[in-house]
Design an enzyme around this catalytic site. Structure first.
Site, PDB file in Angstrom:
ATOM      1  N   GLU A   1     -26.504  -7.928  -0.456  1.00 13.88           N
ATOM      2  CA  GLU A   1     -26.388  -9.150   0.326  1.00 13.88           C
ATOM      3  C   GLU A   1     -26.122 -10.317  -0.620  1.00 13.88           C
ATOM      4  O   GLU A   1     -26.896 -10.536  -1.551  1.00 13.88           O
ATOM      5  CB  GLU A   1     -27.698  -9.383   1.098  1.00 13.88           C
ATOM      6  CG  GLU A   1     -27.610 -10.512   2.080  1.00 13.88           C
ATOM      7  CD  GLU A   1     -28.916 -10.740   2.837  1.00 13.88           C
ATOM      8  OE1 GLU A   1     -29.988 -10.645   2.208  1.00 13.88           O
ATOM      9  OE2 GLU A   1     -28.846 -11.016   4.033  1.00 13.88           O
TER      10      GLU A   1
ATOM     11  N   CYS B   1     -28.127 -14.215   7.869  1.00 19.03           N
ATOM     12  CA  CYS B   1     -28.515 -12.814   7.684  1.00 19.03           C
ATOM     13  C   CYS B   1     -27.531 -11.869   8.347  1.00 19.03           C
ATOM     14  O   CYS B   1     -27.281 -10.775   7.850  1.00 19.03           O
ATOM     15  CB  CYS B   1     -29.896 -12.593   8.266  1.00 19.03           C
ATOM     16  SG  CYS B   1     -30.024 -13.204   9.950  1.00 19.03           S
TER      17      CYS B   1
ATOM     18  N   LYS C   1     -45.525 -20.832   8.115  1.00 20.62           N
ATOM     19  CA  LYS C   1     -45.094 -21.423   6.843  1.00 20.62           C
ATOM     20  C   LYS C   1     -43.571 -21.509   6.796  1.00 20.62           C
ATOM     21  O   LYS C   1     -42.880 -20.486   6.836  1.00 20.62           O
ATOM     22  CB  LYS C   1     -45.559 -20.587   5.645  1.00 20.62           C
ATOM     23  CG  LYS C   1     -45.252 -21.338   4.335  1.00 20.62           C
ATOM     24  CD  LYS C   1     -45.299 -20.453   3.107  1.00 20.62           C
ATOM     25  CE  LYS C   1     -43.964 -19.912   2.713  1.00 20.62           C
ATOM     26  NZ  LYS C   1     -43.036 -20.876   2.105  1.00 20.62           N
TER      27      LYS C   1
ATOM     28  N   SER D   1     -36.064 -12.065   3.036  1.00 22.50           N
ATOM     29  CA  SER D   1     -35.338 -11.005   2.339  1.00 22.50           C
ATOM     30  C   SER D   1     -36.026  -9.652   2.512  1.00 22.50           C
ATOM     31  O   SER D   1     -37.244  -9.583   2.717  1.00 22.50           O
ATOM     32  CB  SER D   1     -35.261 -11.357   0.852  1.00 22.50           C
ATOM     33  OG  SER D   1     -36.570 -11.476   0.334  1.00 22.50           O
TER      34      SER D   1
ATOM     35  N   GLU E   1     -37.735  -9.421  10.209  1.00 24.83           N
ATOM     36  CA  GLU E   1     -36.298  -9.720  10.356  1.00 24.83           C
ATOM     37  C   GLU E   1     -35.774  -9.926   8.944  1.00 24.83           C
ATOM     38  O   GLU E   1     -36.054 -10.947   8.327  1.00 24.83           O
ATOM     39  CB  GLU E   1     -36.085 -10.998  11.174  1.00 24.83           C
ATOM     40  CG  GLU E   1     -36.665 -10.950  12.570  1.00 24.83           C
ATOM     41  CD  GLU E   1     -35.801 -10.200  13.560  1.00 24.83           C
ATOM     42  OE1 GLU E   1     -34.770  -9.625  13.146  1.00 24.83           O
ATOM     43  OE2 GLU E   1     -36.171 -10.164  14.741  1.00 24.83           O
TER      44      GLU E   1
HETATM   45  P1  NAP Z   1     -37.308 -14.866   0.970  1.00 24.27           P
HETATM   46  O1  NAP Z   1     -37.233 -15.180  -0.440  1.00 24.27           O
HETATM   47  O2  NAP Z   1     -37.751 -13.516   1.389  1.00 24.27           O
HETATM   48  O3  NAP Z   1     -38.266 -15.954   1.620  1.00 24.27           O
HETATM   49  C1  NAP Z   1     -38.563 -15.998   2.998  1.00 24.27           C
HETATM   50  C2  NAP Z   1     -39.889 -16.692   3.197  1.00 24.27           C
HETATM   51  O4  NAP Z   1     -40.933 -15.909   2.614  1.00 24.27           O
HETATM   52  C3  NAP Z   1     -39.985 -18.043   2.531  1.00 24.27           C
HETATM   53  O5  NAP Z   1     -40.753 -18.911   3.334  1.00 24.27           O
HETATM   54  C4  NAP Z   1     -40.703 -17.702   1.239  1.00 24.27           C
HETATM   55  O6  NAP Z   1     -41.333 -18.794   0.648  1.00 24.27           O
HETATM   56  C5  NAP Z   1     -41.690 -16.682   1.712  1.00 24.27           C
HETATM   57  N1  NAP Z   1     -42.224 -15.800   0.687  1.00 24.27           N
HETATM   58  C6  NAP Z   1     -41.794 -15.577  -0.581  1.00 24.27           C
HETATM   59  N2  NAP Z   1     -42.568 -14.638  -1.199  1.00 24.27           N
HETATM   60  C7  NAP Z   1     -43.498 -14.266  -0.288  1.00 24.27           C
HETATM   61  C8  NAP Z   1     -44.575 -13.321  -0.294  1.00 24.27           C
HETATM   62  N3  NAP Z   1     -44.839 -12.565  -1.346  1.00 24.27           N
HETATM   63  N4  NAP Z   1     -45.333 -13.183   0.825  1.00 24.27           N
HETATM   64  C9  NAP Z   1     -45.057 -13.901   1.936  1.00 24.27           C
HETATM   65  N5  NAP Z   1     -44.058 -14.824   1.996  1.00 24.27           N
HETATM   66  C10 NAP Z   1     -43.283 -14.992   0.911  1.00 24.27           C
HETATM   67  O7  NAP Z   1     -35.942 -15.077   1.703  1.00 24.27           O
HETATM   68  P2  NAP Z   1     -35.006 -16.345   1.586  1.00 24.27           P
HETATM   69  O8  NAP Z   1     -34.253 -16.220   0.321  1.00 24.27           O
HETATM   70  O9  NAP Z   1     -35.775 -17.589   1.846  1.00 24.27           O
HETATM   71  O10 NAP Z   1     -34.073 -16.132   2.852  1.00 24.27           O
HETATM   72  C11 NAP Z   1     -32.934 -15.384   2.823  1.00 24.27           C
HETATM   73  C12 NAP Z   1     -33.194 -14.001   3.401  1.00 24.27           C
HETATM   74  O11 NAP Z   1     -33.635 -14.080   4.750  1.00 24.27           O
HETATM   75  C13 NAP Z   1     -31.941 -13.170   3.431  1.00 24.27           C
HETATM   76  O12 NAP Z   1     -32.185 -11.898   2.937  1.00 24.27           O
HETATM   77  C14 NAP Z   1     -31.609 -13.113   4.931  1.00 24.27           C
HETATM   78  O13 NAP Z   1     -30.847 -12.008   5.288  1.00 24.27           O
HETATM   79  C15 NAP Z   1     -32.939 -13.138   5.552  1.00 24.27           C
HETATM   80  N6  NAP Z   1     -32.866 -13.588   6.940  1.00 24.27           N
HETATM   81  C16 NAP Z   1     -32.999 -12.657   7.935  1.00 24.27           C
HETATM   82  C17 NAP Z   1     -32.924 -13.032   9.265  1.00 24.27           C
HETATM   83  C18 NAP Z   1     -33.058 -12.025  10.359  1.00 24.27           C
HETATM   84  O14 NAP Z   1     -33.225 -12.421  11.498  1.00 24.27           O
HETATM   85  N7  NAP Z   1     -32.999 -10.734  10.066  1.00 24.27           N
HETATM   86  C19 NAP Z   1     -32.719 -14.366   9.597  1.00 24.27           C
HETATM   87  C20 NAP Z   1     -32.582 -15.299   8.560  1.00 24.27           C
HETATM   88  C21 NAP Z   1     -32.663 -14.882   7.229  1.00 24.27           C
HETATM   89  P3  NAP Z   1     -40.466 -19.732  -0.341  1.00 24.27           P
HETATM   90  O15 NAP Z   1     -39.393 -20.322   0.473  1.00 24.27           O
HETATM   91  O16 NAP Z   1     -41.375 -20.743  -0.805  1.00 24.27           O
HETATM   92  O17 NAP Z   1     -39.969 -18.824  -1.414  1.00 24.27           O
END
Ligand code: NAP
Ligand code: MG
Length: 501
Positions: A411, A314, A206, A259, A280
């Site tokens: 963050e 990230c 997804k 996140s 991640e």
């Molecule tokens: P997010 O809100 O956690 O969303 C990530 C993904 O999870 C999206 O596809 C989201 O869908 C989906 N999602 C939301 N709620 C969910 C649930 N309850 N169960 C399963 N999936 C769910 O994060 P984001 O705001 O998109 O991305 C930013 C974050 O990603 C930051 O914290 C960043 O540090 C982290 N990140 C980490 C890495 C790494 O390698 N460590 C790399 C890149 C980013 P929707 O988009 O539809 O909400």
């Protein structure tokens, strides 16, 4: 504290002015928009069992261009029944085809996928920039080539898996469920899909709600590469779709990038399920500059570390720890440098900072920046004019930051740098490690011995020395503490998709 007012628009070199940003005493560049056709469809369906199919519930949502708030396309909203169909297709493909396909044959598919992506690189870069807001020079020079590089790299592994774990045998896990964020849509897809397929697994993935287009364009490449139906499936939607992907009983493993907050929800919900997991998650990296560092080079690295991709990274170097003797000099150089960053139209080849990915993300950045001001840190933003439409945020420096400030702990995921100082090596290590995260760090110094000491003592998955934000498919990436567990890339990344016997 001084926030400069936006400067008056001045005429460009030929009497014209660039849209978006004007920066005071500097000359302007003529607009240089990338013109390749992103070949967008008005509507994108789900990609299940090798075909584009309408969602069973008949629902779609809009994806917009954050640079101008215009609608780009309609995207299918997958419900639980669609996710189930995707898993069944993946499971069939795994049992009947992919688990019986030799590593040598799998390698050919991965290689073909990489070549097809290279053929359409410019088109994909434009689509990535329009859907997500990142500058074209990043999607063109970083995201798309790195995505292809990951498929090439893993094509090289697929027929040599007996060397992944010396003395052990590796086998695929089965079907894996993957959920990715919006900051690197194509690259995160490559980090997830390439090792999974090389190891012989099938995939249900997804993409993020705001950036689904390039995954669905990538599905066209999978069709063109002749990948057997069901080996890779894409289900689009919001958080509920992601939760269904993570929870499906046919998933032998789940891989999540996003996140820390959502990662914890998933871990709680899967506790005791026996599914293998990699996470991640977020980061709050320290970029540590010692007084013997080459300062101009360090300033370039700091700027790249936090303003690259609007800070939607990230592993962004969102905290600067600077040695006291050079703190004033580094701050002055940073201010000078960010005055000439160009913020504006992401499709313009000269743009350094594009659009913030969504209105929600812009609100989050604003809220944290306001907290920094309220808590007493000193704010600096260059006097640049932002486009009237779309989501933009100025590159921002905070000095006089202390560890208790929210901007030093949380963050921000935006172009905001929090600057702290230190006097001794031990203080630098303690401040750098004084965070819930542990994804990456940077060290700037002339002394090799200090680099070795710091990299031993810093609790971070990746530590860059005298550089920042450098990636290679052969190099494993992943975190400590609340930044997650498991690795992506390299031999270690492949092992996370394998059963060892
Ligand atoms: P997010 O809100 O956690 O969303 C990530 C993904 O999870 C999206 O596809 C989201 O869908 C989906 N999602 C939301 N709620 C969910 C649930 N309850 N169960 C399963 N999936 C769910 O994060 P984001 O705001 O998109 O991305 C930013 C974050 O990603 C930051 O914290 C960043 O540090 C982290 N990140 C980490 C890495 C790494 O390698 N460590 C790399 C890149 C980013 P929707 O988009 O539809 O909400
Ligand atoms: Mg979008």
């Amino acid at each position: 504290m001084a926030i400069s007012a936006p400067q008056k628009k001045t005429a460009g070199r030929r009497g014209r002015s660039a849209p978006g940003l004007i920066f005071g005493d500097l000359w302007q560049y003529d607009p240089a928009p990338e013109t390749a056709d992103p070949k967008l469809k008005p509507r994108y369906d789900l990609f299940i069992d090798g075909e584009f199919v309408a969602p069973r519930g008949g629902k779609y949502f809009d994806t917009i261009n954050p640079a101008n708030e215009q609608k780009l396309a309609k995207i299918a909203l997958a419900g639980a029944a669609d996710v189930d169909a995707a898993y069944r297709a993946a499971h069939r493909a795994y049992e009947k085809v992919w688990s019986r396909t030799s590593g040598r044959e799998r390698a050919k598919y991965l290689f073909r996928i990489a070549r097809l992506l290279q053929d359409r690189a410019r088109e994909f870069a434009v689509a990535e920039t329009m859907d997500g807001g990142k500058p074209i020079k990043e999607s063109r020079d970083f995201d798309v080539p790195m995505c292809a590089a990951h498929f090439f790299y893993h094509a090289g592994w697929a027929d040599k898996l007996e060397y992944v774990a010396a003395g052990r045998r590796v086998a695929p896990l089965g079907v894996v469920g993957q959920v990715i964020p919006w900051n690197f849509p194509l690259l995160m897809l490559a980090w997830k899909i390439a090792p999974a397929l090389a190891m012989g697994n099938c995939v249900v993935l997804k993409p993020a709600e705001t950036t689904s287009i390039t995954a669905l364009k990538f599905a066209e490449i999978l069709q063109d590469a002749g990948l057997p139906p069901g080996v890779v499936n894409f289900v689009t939607g919001a958080g509920a779709t992601g939760a269904a992907v993570m929870a499906h009983p046919l998933a032998a493993k789940v891989a999540f990038t996003g996140s820390t907050e959502v990662g914890k929800i998933i871990m709680r919900s899967l506790a005791g399920s026996g599914k293998k997991m990699t996470m991640e998650l977020g980061g709050k990296a320290a970029n540590i500059v010692f007084d013997d560092a080459p300062l101009d080079q360090a300033v370039e690295g700091i700027v790249n570390g936090i303003f690259f991709n609007q800070g939607h990274v990230c592993c962004a170097g969102s905290r600067l720890l600077v040695h006291e003797p050079v703190a004033d000099a580094v701050l002055a150089k940073l201010k000078n440098r960010i005055k000439v960053l160009r913020v504006g139209d992401p499709l313009d080849k000269n743009t350094d900072l594009g659009a913030i990915n969504s209105k929600d993300q812009l609100e989050k950045i604003r809220e944290l920046v306001d907290s920094g001001v309220k808590e007493g840190a000193e704010l600096y933003q260059p006097p640049c004019r932002l486009p009237e439409k779309g989501f933009y945020f100025r590159p921002t420096l905070f000095s006089d930051v202390t560890m208790s400030h929210r901007i030093a702990r949380e963050e921000i995921f935006g172009p905001v740098l929090s600057i702290l100082t230190f006097r001794t090596v031990d203080e630098a290590v303690e401040k750098a490690n004084n965070t819930a995260f542990g994804l990456s760090a940077g060290v700037w110094t002339d002394k090799g011995s200090r680099i070795l000491k710091m990299s031993t003592e810093l609790k971070a998955g990746v530590i860059w020395a005298n550089t920042f934000n450098k990636f290679d498919p052969a190099s494993p990436f992943g975190g400590y503490k609340e930044s997650g567990f498991g690795r992506e890339g390299g031999r270690q990344g492949l092992l996370d998709y394998a059963k060892l016997t």
